[in-house]
Design an enzyme around this catalytic site. Sequence first.
Site, short mmCIF file in Angstrom:
data_model
loop_
_atom_site.label_atom_id
_atom_site.label_comp_id
_atom_site.label_asym_id
_atom_site.label_seq_id
_atom_site.Cartn_x
_atom_site.Cartn_y
_atom_site.Cartn_z
N SER A 172 -0.06 -1.66 -13.36
CA SER A 172 -0.96 -1.54 -12.22
C SER A 172 -2.33 -1.14 -12.72
O SER A 172 -2.47 -0.56 -13.81
CB SER A 172 -0.44 -0.47 -11.25
OG SER A 172 -1.40 -0.14 -10.26
N TYR A 185 3.01 7.93 -9.00
CA TYR A 185 2.79 6.52 -9.31
C TYR A 185 1.83 6.36 -10.49
O TYR A 185 2.10 5.58 -11.42
CB TYR A 185 2.26 5.79 -8.08
CG TYR A 185 2.23 4.29 -8.23
CD1 TYR A 185 3.40 3.54 -8.08
CD2 TYR A 185 1.05 3.61 -8.52
CE1 TYR A 185 3.40 2.16 -8.21
CE2 TYR A 185 1.04 2.23 -8.65
CZ TYR A 185 2.21 1.51 -8.49
OH TYR A 185 2.19 0.14 -8.64
#
Length: 315
Positions: A172, A185
């Site tokens: 990501s 995350y």
Amino acid sequence: MIVIVDLLLMLIDLTYSILSAVIQTILRPRLKCIDGELCLITGAGGALGRLFALEFAKEGAHLVLWDCNAAANEQTAKQARELGVQVHTYTVDLSKRQSIYEAADRVRAEVGCVSILVNNAGVVAGRRLLDCPDELLERTLLVNCHALFWMTKAFLPQMKAKNHGHIVTIASALGLFSTACVEDYCASKFGAVGFHESLTHELLAEDLDGIKTTLVCPYIVDTGMFAGCEIRRELRSLIPPLEPLYTVQQSMKAILAEQQMICIPRLMYIPFLARALLPWDANVATYRFMGGDKCMLPFIKNVETKTTNGHIKSS
């Protein structure tokens, strides 16, 4: 004297690498054929995982699909089989190391040696750190980061034996630079990026040039995983959430071109470089201007009001 020679050779390699990258950016790179390869995709029941499965199927690769949701996984398999490829499905909990190893043993015995590994599965707790149950924080790290270790240990030996394979890590942009309120995350994706880069260096050091790696770092993808996340209103049209199909198609081009890393969109290279080059306060000022420091607050509010178990499955 040896150091000077090595320095000159390094500068030559450096120049060649930069020129080669520029040329490949301008010209369309040659894409490799993966017809008949065995491709394993984790998180195959989700939006991105399903699209990856279909894109690999279009290229003629046979599929091994892993997901914790058996029904969603079978739906992906059904669509992929319609494209004429062999598909095998397995229900696997990536948060459990033993589950990964047992499923890997079954794949080797029932299907064969995996030559393309796409680590796509991911989760997020969607809670502020101090409000988040410990088990949800742990699950994010187990699925997004720790599972990469167990997947690689399970399938890399066969790739090494043949000096042939491709390992893809769907990370990501939040593994390159961070934002507030999604500590679990960001930590897991920073870990994924670090793991992938170190593994790549190890393969290069061992002269295993037949095993390729690709790191994919997309901006927020419109799969519902981060529903509600918003940057500053005036800038939303400049950096909108990515369409899932576009994200997968761009990723596939990088994979088939054996590109080592891709940020989607290319604009994401800017904050990545800025994080490394600018003072901390300068980055904070930029984040605040863009609304990046509070962009996750609407997402967290959505999770609090729309979910009962406090956990959102990934794309």
